[in-house]
Design a protein around this motif. Structure first.
Motif, mmCIF file in Angstrom:
data_model
loop_
_atom_site.group_PDB
_atom_site.id
_atom_site.type_symbol
_atom_site.label_atom_id
_atom_site.label_comp_id
_atom_site.label_asym_id
_atom_site.label_seq_id
_atom_site.Cartn_x
_atom_site.Cartn_y
_atom_site.Cartn_z
ATOM 1 N N GLY A 1 0.786 -1.231 0.000
ATOM 2 C CA GLY A 1 0.000 0.000 0.000
ATOM 3 C C GLY A 1 0.811 1.269 0.000
ATOM 4 N N VAL A 2 1.996 1.260 -0.620
ATOM 5 C CA VAL A 2 2.838 2.463 -0.636
ATOM 6 C C VAL A 2 3.410 2.685 -2.034
ATOM 7 N N PHE A 3 3.093 3.853 -2.618
ATOM 8 C CA PHE A 3 3.658 4.272 -3.895
ATOM 9 C C PHE A 3 4.226 5.675 -3.733
ATOM 10 N N ASN A 4 5.411 5.910 -4.272
ATOM 11 C CA ASN A 4 5.902 7.287 -4.343
ATOM 12 C C ASN A 4 5.648 7.823 -5.746
ATOM 13 N N LYS A 5 6.024 9.083 -5.993
ATOM 14 C CA LYS A 5 5.727 9.711 -7.281
ATOM 15 C C LYS A 5 6.445 9.005 -8.426
ATOM 16 N N GLU A 6 7.672 8.556 -8.174
ATOM 17 C CA GLU A 6 8.424 7.864 -9.219
ATOM 18 C C GLU A 6 7.703 6.587 -9.658
ATOM 19 N N ALA A 7 7.231 5.816 -8.693
ATOM 20 C CA ALA A 7 6.519 4.577 -9.024
ATOM 21 C C ALA A 7 5.225 4.877 -9.762
ATOM 22 N N LEU A 8 4.514 5.922 -9.350
ATOM 23 C CA LEU A 8 3.274 6.287 -10.024
ATOM 24 C C LEU A 8 3.541 6.761 -11.453
ATOM 25 N N LYS A 9 4.610 7.513 -11.638
ATOM 26 C CA LYS A 9 4.994 7.959 -12.987
ATOM 27 C C LYS A 9 5.282 6.758 -13.884
ATOM 28 N N ASN A 10 6.005 5.788 -13.345
ATOM 29 C CA ASN A 10 6.325 4.588 -14.113
ATOM 30 C C ASN A 10 5.068 3.753 -14.401
ATOM 31 N N LEU A 11 4.104 3.805 -13.475
ATOM 32 C CA LEU A 11 2.859 3.069 -13.683
ATOM 33 C C LEU A 11 2.025 3.721 -14.790
ATOM 34 N N VAL A 12 2.003 5.036 -14.831
ATOM 35 C CA VAL A 12 1.296 5.738 -15.906
ATOM 36 C C VAL A 12 1.929 5.383 -17.245
ATOM 37 N N GLU A 13 3.260 5.344 -17.302
ATOM 38 C CA GLU A 13 3.953 4.951 -18.528
ATOM 39 C C GLU A 13 3.601 3.511 -18.899
ATOM 40 N N ALA A 14 3.525 2.638 -17.899
ATOM 41 C CA ALA A 14 3.213 1.226 -18.145
ATOM 42 C C ALA A 14 1.813 1.050 -18.726
ATOM 43 N N SER A 15 0.904 1.961 -18.419
ATOM 44 C CA SER A 15 -0.470 1.856 -18.928
ATOM 45 C C SER A 15 -0.544 2.102 -20.428
ATOM 46 N N LYS A 16 0.574 2.478 -21.039
ATOM 47 C CA LYS A 16 0.644 2.680 -22.490
ATOM 48 C C LYS A 16 1.614 1.699 -23.143
ATOM 49 N N HIS A 17 2.002 0.689 -22.419
ATOM 50 C CA HIS A 17 2.999 -0.267 -22.902
ATOM 51 C C HIS A 17 2.470 -1.049 -24.098
ATOM 52 N N HIS A 18 3.398 -1.539 -24.956
ATOM 53 C CA HIS A 18 2.979 -2.277 -26.144
ATOM 54 C C HIS A 18 2.483 -3.684 -25.835
ATOM 55 N N ASN A 19 2.890 -4.238 -24.690
ATOM 56 C CA ASN A 19 2.406 -5.572 -24.336
ATOM 57 C C ASN A 19 1.039 -5.431 -23.678
ATOM 58 N N TRP A 20 -0.001 -5.959 -24.314
ATOM 59 C CA TRP A 20 -1.366 -5.684 -23.877
ATOM 60 C C TRP A 20 -1.678 -6.249 -22.492
#
Length: 691
Positions: free
Chosen positions: A642-661
């Protein structure tokens, strides 16, 4: 003007729906491609040789998001371009308009630029961008003007210009490499035609090991320079499988050479591009990883496709089993040659259970249904060939396959092309077989069980499944299976032992429970011990010391399960378990390490001065430079604590556009869940706006 454009659009739309293969035969595409590693832009010059089969005034190439910069059309008898020809460039096609003559040969020259949104992927890997392609379906036209129709077989010869520090791998034989002011041009040559979806390209930092088949075919095994120690376990049995398939199929390998190339964040396990298999680098494994996750089956499957799919290609999705069913079956035969008959029938049993579960869920479809699932095309397709071989006999079956491949080599096939060959050789009428196994969506369960009865292992698994009580009846009962079965069975094959153990573990009240569990812990069989780790989540003190020995097993799956279960069951020894496993990382997805970091963070008294370091390491694994399998593990564990920092959230937003569906879907779902948390809602919203 609007009326004229409407007529033009209608004309081209009608042309696109027509079978162009009836009108024109594209013979050869010679492409010179420039790679710009920092963006998804491809520029190139191609020369296309084709012959007109029927008089026409228009032909087309498939080309997505392409801008034609220059072009010329030549007829076979002229060295000068024909300026009467016209070109029309739409969003997804290039139309060439000319008074084309029947049986006449032409050459088209195109200079083009494309913005690739599919099929060619630019993937961050450490300090450089790796490039690879995946064209299955109709996608190669996203980076190379070509013909998406798999019924048009073309000889593709590629020359690729890339930075001098990178290795370039493509279909066919590498003729030479030219140096040019910080760049290199790699010239590849194919001798035989293939469908465009099988054209491949991989650019990155690679070394290679070269081996040779018994028949003299060069086999090139690529790997990242840092993975030299993984080459042997990853590519284990490659030569044996290659030699076996040539002999078993009865037809020599049909291409000049064979290459295998690992890439980061691949869409699937592997892809059988002609002479150049690309596969997920998650299968680059060390000696320990080989036990639980090895490349053997994928290796054999993609190699079998070089005959079934590449040499002979389906005409349409209706006949997809001719590719996937055959590749699955012949891969299983290759594994049978390595691991034995029991392994072969155990796999058939596993396929049967998957198919049965699919039917019980009301999801069964016919093998000749183009919308069928992968389970149907792969697993049922393999079963069809197994049963058919038993029906017609081994000799007749091998004769059929050889004749079928030779007759349709470098062409396209339908199911009847194969079935009719079986009927000719065997003298049998297979209409009922086709109805039951290919056209009906109902699974012939009784026939499959009968086939499984011919092997002791698969027959026994059916017995355990249908009569689980046999594992705990008294010694006086006729069909009693004693606990000592675990040690009596040979060490070479384990599924029966595991089946007995799992059934017993589900019923602690069995009279044989303690004896069998003790024997299993004492066993040196890694698979049997792994069954204990995975199926014994509640550990009594009687078994604590035995269970702790699992942390020393040479299996990352076993260590991962044992670490968590010991940590959960014995809080007073958590520090000791963490100390013991702190240097174990696991597979390429760091399955053990990411769990370890999470448990270390969740253990208050463990290395309190290192908590921030542990958290930052876990967050670092969410970075786009990491493989998506590792990123998904890291995101999952951050969610669990249950802990995310801004860096992890930024990477998660990027992951939501990843080419692997699959990874993209995971990231989107997690983002939606986190957006409901007041701590993260505004941060996520701002990050999404920035992207």
């Amino acid at each position: 003007m609007r009326y004229y454009l409407l007529l033009l659009f209608t004309f081209f739309s009608c042309l696109v729906t027509a079978q162009q293969t009836d009108v024109v035969d594209f013979k050869r595409i010679n492409a010179n491609i420039m790679h710009r590693g920092y963006e998804n832009v491809v520029t190139g010059r191609i020369f296309i040789d084709f012959q007109i089969k029927k008089k026409t005034d228009t032909i087309f190439l498939d080309a997505i998001n392409t801008r034609v910069r220059d072009w010329h059309l030549y007829s076979e008898e002229s060295k000068e371009p024909d300026y009467r020809a016209k070109i029309f460039n739409s969003d997804n096609k290039i139309f060439i308009i000319h008074n084309f003559k029947k049986n006449k040969k032409y050459k088209l020259h195109l200079d083009y630029g494309m913005t690739s949104k599919k099929a060619m992927y630019f993937v961050e890997k450490e300090e450089y961008t790796q490039v690879w392609t995946q064209g299955q379906g109709k996608y190669t036209s996203n980076w190379l003007p070509s013909i998406d129709d798999m019924n048009d077989k073309i000889e593709f010869d590629l020359s690729i210009i890339a930075d001098e520090d990178y290795y370039v791998i493509s279909n066919g034989k590498l003729l030479n490499v030219e140096d040019d002011n910080g760049f290199k041009t790699w010239h590849y040559d194919m001798l035989q035609p293939m469908s465009s979806y099988l054209v491949a390209l991989a650019i990155g930092e690679y070394d290679k090991k070269e081996i040779t088949s018994k028949s003299g075919i060069p086999i090139q095994l690529y790997y990242y320079p840092e993975d030299s120690a993984k080459v042997e376990p990853t590519y284990r049995y490659t030569t044996q499988m290659f030699d076996f398939l040539e002999e078993e199929i009865g037809m020599p390998y049909p291409w000049q050479n064979y290459k295998q190339v690992p890439v980061k964040d691949f869409l699937y396990s592997g892809m059988e591009n002609t002479s150049c298999t690309i596969f997920s680098d998650d299968f680059m494994i060390d000696e320990v990883g080989f036990v639980d996750k090895n490349y053997v089956n994928v290796n054999a499957h993609e190699l079998a496709h070089q005959w079934f799919g590449d040499l002979v290609t389906e005409t349409s999705g209706i006949h997809h089993w001719l590719q996937e069913g055959f590749a699955t079956y012949y891969a299983l035969l290759a594994e049978r040659d390595i691991f034995g008959d029991d392994y072969y029938y155990w796999q058939l049993y596993q396929y049967f259970k998957e198919l049965e579960a699919q039917e019980q869920a009301g999801q069964s479809t016919a093998l000749l249904d183009p919308k069928s699932s992968s389970t149907t095309f792969y697993k049922k397709g393999a079963w069809v060939l197994h049963v058919l071989r038993e029906k017609v006999g081994d000799k007749a079956f091998k004769t059929v396959v050889k004749r079928y491949l030779n007759k349709h080599a470098y062409g396209n096939v339908e199911t009847n092309d194969f079935i009719s060959e079986v009927e000719k050789v065997s003298g049998m009428n297979l209409s009922n077989f086709v109805q039951v196994w290919l056209k009906s969506k109902a699974l012939p369960i009784n026939e499959m069980k009968t086939a499984l009865q011919s092997n002791e292992t698969s027959a026994f698994l059916l017995i355990i499944e249908e009569h689980p009580y046999l594992t705990y009846r008294t010694d006086d009962d006729d069909n009693y299976i004693p606990s000592s079965l675990v040690t009596q069975l040979p060490d070479g094959f384990y599924p029966i032992q595991v089946a007995v153990l799992k059934e017993t573990l589900s019923k602690p009240e069995y009279p044989t429970y303690n004896d069998l569990v003790k024997e299993a812990f004492a066993s040196k069989n890694l698979h049997l011990r792994q069954a204990l780790a995975l199926n014994m989540s509640e550990i009594s003190e009687d078994f604590q010391q035995d269970y702790e020995t699992l942390l020393n097993d040479q299996s990352y799956v076993t260590i991962e399960a044992a670490l968590y279960n010991l940590w959960a069951n014995f809080p007073r020894k958590r520090n000791e378990y963490l100390e013991q496993t702190q240097s174990v990382f696991g597979f390429n997805d760091y399955n053990v390490r990411t769990l370890w970091l999470t448990l270390a963070l969740a253990t208050p008294e463990f290395k309190t001065d290192k908590k921030q370091d542990f958290f930052e390491e876990l967050v670092s694994y969410t970075n786009p430079e990491q493989p998506f399998s590792l990123r998904q593990n890291a995101f999952g564990y951050l969610s669990s604590i249950g802990v995310f920092n801004k860096e992890a959230l930024k990477n998660l937003v990027e992951a939501s556009k990843h080419h692997n569906w699959r990874f993209k879907s995971f990231a989107k779902t997690l983002l939606e869940n986190l957006s409901e948390d007041d701590r993260y809602r505004s941060i996520i919203s701002n990050l999404q706006e920035e992207n």
